[in-house]
Design a protein around this motif. Sequence first.
Motif, PDB file in Angstrom:
ATOM      1  N   MET A 131     -11.257  -9.395 -26.887  1.00  0.00           N
ATOM      2  CA  MET A 131      -9.858  -8.635 -27.387  1.00  0.00           C
ATOM      3  C   MET A 131      -9.329  -9.078 -26.503  1.00  0.00           C
ATOM      4  SD  MET A 131      -9.343  -8.361 -30.756  1.00  0.00           S
ATOM      5  CE  MET A 131      -8.072  -7.308 -31.159  1.00  0.00           C
ATOM      6  N   ARG A 132      -7.963  -9.004 -26.863  1.00  0.00           N
ATOM      7  CA  ARG A 132      -6.468  -8.689 -26.098  1.00  0.00           C
ATOM      8  C   ARG A 132      -5.603  -7.961 -27.240  1.00  0.00           C
ATOM      9  NH1 ARG A 132      -3.508 -13.550 -21.926  1.00  0.00           N
ATOM     10  NH2 ARG A 132      -4.652 -11.987 -20.438  1.00  0.00           N
ATOM     11  N   ILE A 133      -5.092  -7.096 -26.275  1.00  0.00           N
ATOM     12  CA  ILE A 133      -4.081  -6.409 -26.904  1.00  0.00           C
ATOM     13  C   ILE A 133      -2.722  -5.913 -26.093  1.00  0.00           C
ATOM     14  CG2 ILE A 133      -3.937  -4.177 -28.854  1.00  0.00           C
ATOM     15  CD1 ILE A 133      -7.458  -4.274 -27.225  1.00  0.00           C
ATOM     16  N   ALA A 134      -1.592  -6.628 -26.980  1.00  0.00           N
ATOM     17  CA  ALA A 134      -0.552  -6.234 -26.174  1.00  0.00           C
ATOM     18  C   ALA A 134       0.680  -5.627 -26.820  1.00  0.00           C
ATOM     19  CB  ALA A 134       0.464  -7.711 -26.902  1.00  0.00           C
ATOM     20  N   PHE A 135       0.468  -4.055 -25.460  1.00  0.00           N
ATOM     21  CA  PHE A 135       1.418  -2.933 -25.735  1.00  0.00           C
ATOM     22  C   PHE A 135       2.688  -3.280 -25.054  1.00  0.00           C
ATOM     23  CE2 PHE A 135      -3.225  -1.722 -25.162  1.00  0.00           C
ATOM     24  CZ  PHE A 135      -3.640  -1.363 -26.739  1.00  0.00           C
ATOM     25  N   ILE A 136       4.102  -2.664 -26.732  1.00  0.00           N
ATOM     26  CA  ILE A 136       5.083  -3.302 -26.117  1.00  0.00           C
ATOM     27  C   ILE A 136       6.134  -1.801 -26.472  1.00  0.00           C
ATOM     28  CG2 ILE A 136       5.629  -5.825 -26.835  1.00  0.00           C
ATOM     29  CD1 ILE A 136       6.526  -4.673 -29.470  1.00  0.00           C
ATOM     30  N   SER A 137       7.092  -1.705 -25.348  1.00  0.00           N
ATOM     31  CA  SER A 137       7.608  -0.197 -25.606  1.00  0.00           C
ATOM     32  C   SER A 137       8.697  -0.760 -25.060  1.00  0.00           C
ATOM     33  CB  SER A 137       7.246   1.233 -25.081  1.00  0.00           C
ATOM     34  OG  SER A 137       6.937   2.347 -25.337  1.00  0.00           O
ATOM     35  N   ASP A 138      10.002   0.532 -25.694  1.00  0.00           N
ATOM     36  CA  ASP A 138      11.187   1.237 -25.668  1.00  0.00           C
ATOM     37  C   ASP A 138      12.160   0.311 -25.241  1.00  0.00           C
ATOM     38  OD1 ASP A 138      11.139   4.018 -24.701  1.00  0.00           O
ATOM     39  OD2 ASP A 138       9.710   3.400 -23.754  1.00  0.00           O
ATOM     40  N   MET A 139      12.147  -1.244 -26.207  1.00  0.00           N
ATOM     41  CA  MET A 139      13.153  -1.648 -26.304  1.00  0.00           C
ATOM     42  C   MET A 139      14.516  -1.546 -26.253  1.00  0.00           C
ATOM     43  SD  MET A 139      10.125  -2.492 -27.753  1.00  0.00           S
ATOM     44  CE  MET A 139       9.679  -2.565 -29.264  1.00  0.00           C
ATOM     45  N   HIS A 140      14.937  -0.529 -26.771  1.00  0.00           N
ATOM     46  CA  HIS A 140      16.436   0.471 -27.048  1.00  0.00           C
ATOM     47  C   HIS A 140      18.001  -0.405 -27.317  1.00  0.00           C
ATOM     48  CE1 HIS A 140      15.131   4.307 -25.858  1.00  0.00           C
ATOM     49  NE2 HIS A 140      14.352   3.859 -25.149  1.00  0.00           N
ATOM     50  N   GLY A 141      16.705  -1.370 -28.369  1.00  0.00           N
ATOM     51  CA  GLY A 141      18.268  -2.761 -28.529  1.00  0.00           C
ATOM     52  C   GLY A 141      18.291  -3.644 -27.605  1.00  0.00           C
ATOM     53  N   ASN A 142      17.840  -3.996 -26.699  1.00  0.00           N
ATOM     54  CA  ASN A 142      18.154  -4.748 -25.654  1.00  0.00           C
ATOM     55  C   ASN A 142      17.157  -6.163 -26.639  1.00  0.00           C
ATOM     56  OD1 ASN A 142      18.266  -6.933 -23.913  1.00  0.00           O
ATOM     57  ND2 ASN A 142      17.640  -5.565 -21.891  1.00  0.00           N
ATOM     58  N   ALA A 143      17.548  -7.025 -27.901  1.00  0.00           N
ATOM     59  CA  ALA A 143      17.106  -8.063 -27.626  1.00  0.00           C
ATOM     60  C   ALA A 143      17.353  -9.361 -27.115  1.00  0.00           C
ATOM     61  CB  ALA A 143      17.889  -8.665 -29.983  1.00  0.00           C
ATOM     62  N   VAL A 144      17.697  -9.681 -25.997  1.00  0.00           N
ATOM     63  CA  VAL A 144      17.789 -10.522 -25.152  1.00  0.00           C
ATOM     64  C   VAL A 144      16.988 -10.600 -24.258  1.00  0.00           C
ATOM     65  CG1 VAL A 144      19.394 -11.487 -23.043  1.00  0.00           C
ATOM     66  CG2 VAL A 144      20.454 -10.412 -24.620  1.00  0.00           C
ATOM     67  N   ALA A 145      16.915  -9.333 -23.866  1.00  0.00           N
ATOM     68  CA  ALA A 145      15.594  -8.565 -23.298  1.00  0.00           C
ATOM     69  C   ALA A 145      13.648  -9.146 -24.142  1.00  0.00           C
ATOM     70  CB  ALA A 145      15.187  -7.843 -22.459  1.00  0.00           C
ATOM     71  N   PHE A 146      14.238  -8.568 -25.337  1.00  0.00           N
ATOM     72  CA  PHE A 146      13.096  -8.492 -26.075  1.00  0.00           C
ATOM     73  C   PHE A 146      12.831  -9.740 -26.088  1.00  0.00           C
ATOM     74  CE2 PHE A 146      11.151  -6.017 -30.265  1.00  0.00           C
ATOM     75  CZ  PHE A 146       9.954  -6.183 -30.080  1.00  0.00           C
ATOM     76  N   GLU A 147      13.671 -10.938 -27.104  1.00  0.00           N
ATOM     77  CA  GLU A 147      13.389 -12.178 -27.125  1.00  0.00           C
ATOM     78  C   GLU A 147      12.639 -13.222 -25.722  1.00  0.00           C
ATOM     79  OE1 GLU A 147      16.804 -13.969 -27.072  1.00  0.00           O
ATOM     80  OE2 GLU A 147      17.465 -13.165 -29.575  1.00  0.00           O
ATOM     81  N   GLU A 148      12.306 -12.826 -24.708  1.00  0.00           N
ATOM     82  CA  GLU A 148      11.793 -13.227 -23.917  1.00  0.00           C
ATOM     83  C   GLU A 148      10.441 -13.161 -23.504  1.00  0.00           C
ATOM     84  OE1 GLU A 148      13.085 -16.147 -21.900  1.00  0.00           O
ATOM     85  OE2 GLU A 148      14.862 -16.207 -23.366  1.00  0.00           O
ATOM     86  N   VAL A 149      10.466 -11.614 -24.085  1.00  0.00           N
ATOM     87  CA  VAL A 149       9.038 -11.713 -24.198  1.00  0.00           C
ATOM     88  C   VAL A 149       8.607 -12.113 -25.649  1.00  0.00           C
ATOM     89  CG1 VAL A 149       7.639  -8.676 -24.276  1.00  0.00           C
ATOM     90  CG2 VAL A 149      10.000  -8.480 -22.716  1.00  0.00           C
ATOM     91  N   VAL A 150       9.308 -12.373 -26.538  1.00  0.00           N
ATOM     92  CA  VAL A 150       8.970 -12.411 -27.093  1.00  0.00           C
ATOM     93  C   VAL A 150       8.059 -14.004 -27.110  1.00  0.00           C
ATOM     94  CG1 VAL A 150       8.541 -13.720 -29.694  1.00  0.00           C
ATOM     95  CG2 VAL A 150       9.761 -11.873 -29.301  1.00  0.00           C
TER      96      VAL A 150
END
Length: 252
Positions: free
Chosen positions: A1-20
């Motif tokens: 089982m592989r679980i990803a934990f994401i947190s504290d994006m704080h409206g920075n979608a440029v960073a979030f896009e790369e994480v996705v």
Amino acid sequence: MRIAFISDMHGNAVAFEEVVKDLEDQSPDVVVCLGDIVMKGPQPKECMNLLNSLKPISVIRGNHEHLYTRYQKGSNPNSFKDILTSESIKYDQQYLSIKEQEWLSNLPENETLTFSDRKIDIFHASPKSLNEVIFPWAPIEDLDKLYLESTSDFSFYGHVHHAFVRNSTYRTIVNAGSIGLPFDKDNRASYAILDIGTKGSSVQLRRVQYNVEKAINIAYDRKMPFAHMFEYALRKAEYPYIEQLFSSATDQ
């Protein structure tokens, strides 16, 4: 089982896009969000859309989501903290619907998940508070307080924007760090992956490079309040929200 934990994006979608994109390569079975999806960054709506695209099995309320319907000005409404909070809320209200804001502010504060007989406690800052600060260098006595279930194997949280893994007396404590505003002097986006196998478990902290200049330019183009602090945080990966920095900027 592989679980990803994401947190504290704080409206920075440029960073979030790369994480996705990185998540697509890592192929987790499920995604868990530990809160603070919006506020302090220029793209709250985009972050909401990206989160929805991941179909997380659990989303925990962060202290900034909590502020939406519960914020009341303090005894000194002209203080830096109150100005920062009220202006950040006003900014995000331009982009988020009332329904979205209510959904964010009424998320659960904590949960215990179970995978393959392993119990995982999840919360934003601590089991009893959305604002408590427990840094990676905290004494083990503080780490020992970070649990919901006495028999849990792991505790995952966010809030302090410092990614780390430490063993407390009875469980493993993991902070996923921050996708949008790391404060640990590494300005790459941060998240965590937990692998649970038949022979044991392992935790991986991942760092993802993104276009910092693009994120900063969006903040200024949208005239986001305190964009200079957002820029400072992204460039330095340090905590920028101090009254001294605000004062020096307004004095110029």
